[in-house]
Design a protein around this motif. Structure first.
Motif, PDB file in Angstrom:
ATOM      1  N   ARG A  74       0.822  -1.220   0.000  1.00 51.83           N
ATOM      2  CA  ARG A  74       0.000   0.000   0.000  1.00 51.83           C
ATOM      3  C   ARG A  74       0.850   1.260   0.000  1.00 51.83           C
ATOM      4  N   ARG A  75       1.947   1.271   0.737  1.00 49.40           N
ATOM      5  CA  ARG A  75       2.769   2.478   0.851  1.00 49.40           C
ATOM      6  C   ARG A  75       3.364   2.856  -0.505  1.00 49.40           C
ATOM      7  N   HIS A  76       3.945   1.873  -1.188  1.00 50.55           N
ATOM      8  CA  HIS A  76       4.576   2.158  -2.481  1.00 50.55           C
ATOM      9  C   HIS A  76       3.533   2.590  -3.504  1.00 50.55           C
ATOM     10  N   GLN A  77       2.399   1.910  -3.534  1.00 55.88           N
ATOM     11  CA  GLN A  77       1.359   2.258  -4.501  1.00 55.88           C
ATOM     12  C   GLN A  77       0.783   3.647  -4.229  1.00 55.88           C
ATOM     13  N   SER A  78       0.650   4.012  -2.960  1.00 56.53           N
ATOM     14  CA  SER A  78       0.147   5.351  -2.627  1.00 56.53           C
ATOM     15  C   SER A  78       1.131   6.429  -3.051  1.00 56.53           C
ATOM     16  N   ASN A  79       2.421   6.171  -2.832  1.00 55.48           N
ATOM     17  CA  ASN A  79       3.434   7.144  -3.249  1.00 55.48           C
ATOM     18  C   ASN A  79       3.483   7.281  -4.770  1.00 55.48           C
ATOM     19  N   LEU A  80       3.277   6.181  -5.489  1.00 55.95           N
ATOM     20  CA  LEU A  80       3.225   6.256  -6.952  1.00 55.95           C
ATOM     21  C   LEU A  80       2.056   7.127  -7.412  1.00 55.95           C
ATOM     22  N   ALA A  81       0.902   6.947  -6.780  1.00 58.03           N
ATOM     23  CA  ALA A  81      -0.271   7.730  -7.161  1.00 58.03           C
ATOM     24  C   ALA A  81      -0.068   9.211  -6.864  1.00 58.03           C
ATOM     25  N   ARG A  82       0.522   9.531  -5.704  1.00 56.71           N
ATOM     26  CA  ARG A  82       0.761  10.938  -5.367  1.00 56.71           C
ATOM     27  C   ARG A  82       1.765  11.571  -6.319  1.00 56.71           C
ATOM     28  N   ARG A  83       2.792  10.821  -6.680  1.00 56.25           N
ATOM     29  CA  ARG A  83       3.801  11.369  -7.593  1.00 56.25           C
ATOM     30  C   ARG A  83       3.204  11.624  -8.969  1.00 56.25           C
ATOM     31  N   ALA A  84       2.378  10.687  -9.458  1.00 58.87           N
ATOM     32  CA  ALA A  84       1.740  10.871 -10.764  1.00 58.87           C
ATOM     33  C   ALA A  84       0.819  12.085 -10.754  1.00 58.87           C
ATOM     34  N   ALA A  85       0.078  12.282  -9.651  1.00 56.46           N
ATOM     35  CA  ALA A  85      -0.820  13.438  -9.556  1.00 56.46           C
ATOM     36  C   ALA A  85      -0.031  14.738  -9.531  1.00 56.46           C
ATOM     37  N   ARG A  86       1.119  14.748  -8.821  1.00 50.56           N
ATOM     38  CA  ARG A  86       1.936  15.960  -8.757  1.00 50.56           C
ATOM     39  C   ARG A  86       2.544  16.289 -10.114  1.00 50.56           C
ATOM     40  N   GLU A  87       3.007  15.285 -10.845  1.00 52.62           N
ATOM     41  CA  GLU A  87       3.581  15.525 -12.173  1.00 52.62           C
ATOM     42  C   GLU A  87       2.533  16.028 -13.147  1.00 52.62           C
ATOM     43  N   ALA A  88       1.317  15.486 -13.040  1.00 57.08           N
ATOM     44  CA  ALA A  88       0.240  15.947 -13.928  1.00 57.08           C
ATOM     45  C   ALA A  88      -0.137  17.390 -13.615  1.00 57.08           C
ATOM     46  N   ARG A  89      -0.099  17.748 -12.337  1.00 58.48           N
ATOM     47  CA  ARG A  89      -0.450  19.116 -11.929  1.00 58.48           C
ATOM     48  C   ARG A  89       0.604  20.116 -12.380  1.00 58.48           C
ATOM     49  N   ASN A  90       1.871  19.694 -12.384  1.00 61.23           N
ATOM     50  CA  ASN A  90       2.961  20.606 -12.736  1.00 61.23           C
ATOM     51  C   ASN A  90       3.310  20.580 -14.215  1.00 61.23           C
ATOM     52  N   ALA A  91       2.682  19.688 -14.962  1.00 57.88           N
ATOM     53  CA  ALA A  91       3.002  19.584 -16.389  1.00 57.88           C
ATOM     54  C   ALA A  91       2.550  20.848 -17.108  1.00 57.88           C
ATOM     55  N   PRO A  92       3.384  21.396 -17.988  1.00 57.48           N
ATOM     56  CA  PRO A  92       2.984  22.609 -18.728  1.00 57.48           C
ATOM     57  C   PRO A  92       1.821  22.316 -19.657  1.00 57.48           C
ATOM     58  N   VAL A  93       0.916  23.283 -19.743  1.00 59.55           N
ATOM     59  CA  VAL A  93      -0.238  23.150 -20.617  1.00 59.55           C
ATOM     60  C   VAL A  93       0.159  23.583 -22.026  1.00 59.55           C
ATOM     61  N   THR A  94       0.047  22.665 -22.943  1.00 55.29           N
ATOM     62  CA  THR A  94       0.426  22.940 -24.325  1.00 55.29           C
ATOM     63  C   THR A  94      -0.805  23.364 -25.112  1.00 55.29           C
ATOM     64  N   ALA A  95      -0.727  24.529 -25.701  1.00 55.09           N
ATOM     65  CA  ALA A  95      -1.858  25.013 -26.490  1.00 55.09           C
ATOM     66  C   ALA A  95      -1.983  24.181 -27.758  1.00 55.09           C
ATOM     67  N   PRO A  96      -3.218  23.903 -28.174  1.00 56.44           N
ATOM     68  CA  PRO A  96      -3.395  23.113 -29.402  1.00 56.44           C
ATOM     69  C   PRO A  96      -2.824  23.837 -30.605  1.00 56.44           C
ATOM     70  N   THR A  97      -2.233  23.074 -31.475  1.00 56.74           N
ATOM     71  CA  THR A  97      -1.625  23.642 -32.678  1.00 56.74           C
ATOM     72  C   THR A  97      -2.715  24.018 -33.676  1.00 56.74           C
ATOM     73  N   VAL A  98      -2.703  25.267 -34.074  1.00 51.71           N
ATOM     74  CA  VAL A  98      -3.682  25.750 -35.041  1.00 51.71           C
ATOM     75  C   VAL A  98      -3.013  25.838 -36.405  1.00 51.71           C
ATOM     76  N   LYS A  99      -3.556  25.103 -37.327  1.00 53.07           N
ATOM     77  CA  LYS A  99      -3.002  25.103 -38.684  1.00 53.07           C
ATOM     78  C   LYS A  99      -3.397  26.389 -39.392  1.00 53.07           C
ATOM     79  N   ARG A 100      -2.408  27.139 -39.791  1.00 56.87           N
ATOM     80  CA  ARG A 100      -2.668  28.399 -40.474  1.00 56.87           C
ATOM     81  C   ARG A 100      -2.841  28.165 -41.962  1.00 56.87           C
ATOM     82  N   ILE A 101      -3.878  28.775 -42.488  1.00 56.76           N
ATOM     83  CA  ILE A 101      -4.140  28.662 -43.920  1.00 56.76           C
ATOM     84  C   ILE A 101      -3.378  29.769 -44.639  1.00 56.76           C
ATOM     85  N   GLN A 102      -2.466  29.348 -45.484  1.00 61.38           N
ATOM     86  CA  GLN A 102      -1.680  30.321 -46.230  1.00 61.38           C
ATOM     87  C   GLN A 102      -2.507  30.887 -47.380  1.00 61.38           C
TER      88      GLN A 102
END
Length: 212
Positions: A74-102
């Motif tokens: 339980r301890r290891h699995q709980s730490n894995l879940a907390r770490r995954a949640a922290r990485e997801a929270r700190n991950a930079p938000v990437t704006a969707p790529t908008v294809k420009r019509i030339q």
């Protein structure tokens, strides 16, 4: 008559809590041995004493089997879940790529030829203007287009609410515009083919649309 006290022959006594935990850890260890590749475990570290450390939980283990049993706990699995949640929270938000019509680049070849005819319906007395625009070199597959533009859209003259503009366009020709009164008109597309475009504007109230 002698009587033996205790469990019957062949009968198992009630397992203690310690024995249950040991058995559970052994099952988890065997399961981990069959499913986990320690070479790919980012949290396993072997120290200089030959012991195994979990870098995620900061725990020390005597052998690989003990470490594997720990990873299923339980301890290891709980730490894995907390770490995954922290990485997801700190991950930079990437704006969707908008294809420009030339925009299509076309070399303009000048203004098209045109002819404007003032007409009057003998029965209804309605006045009309017939615009004939010639496009002999129009790009293959294209059709001439037209639209009305208010005086406030253009940037050539001071805006005047009493006037509007009629625009004709077809590549590779330059767009041409005609200044007409800002009255209600009926539109009748007389003809439209690859090389010629005709549009009739019919005044609804009998006033002259355009003076030459």
């Amino acid at each position: 008559m002698d009587r033996d006290w205790g469990a019957k022959t062949g009968g198992g006594g009630v397992a203690s809590g310690d024995h249950t935990n040991i058995a559970r850890r052994e099952r988890l260890r065997q399961l981990a041995l069959d499913t986990i590749d320690l070479e790919k475990d980012p949290y396993l570290m072997r120290n200089h004493l030959g012991s195994y450390e979990c870098k995620l939980c900061l725990t020390l283990h005597n052998n690989e089997g003990n470490y594997l049993a720990h990873t299923q706990g339980r301890r290891h699995q709980s730490n894995l879940a907390r770490r995954a949640a922290r990485e997801a929270r700190n991950a930079p938000v990437t704006a969707p790529t908008v294809k420009r019509i030339q925009p299509r680049k076309t070399i303009k070849i000048g203004r098209p030829g045109y002819r404007i005819v003032k007409q009057k319906d003998p029965s209804t007395k309605q006045l009309s203007l017939l615009f004939n625009v010639e496009y002999p070199e129009i790009v293959e597959g294209l059709q001439p287009r037209y639209r009305f533009m208010s005086a406030y859209e253009q940037r050539k003259e001071a805006p005047d609410k009493d006037w509007q503009y009629l625009l004709f366009a077809a590549e590779p020709y330059e767009t041409i515009a005609f200044k007409i009164p800002n009255w209600d008109v009926d539109k009748d597309q007389v003809g439209n083919n690859a090389e010629a475009f005709s549009l009739a504007l019919i005044n609804r109230d009998g006033k002259t649309l355009l003076r030459f």
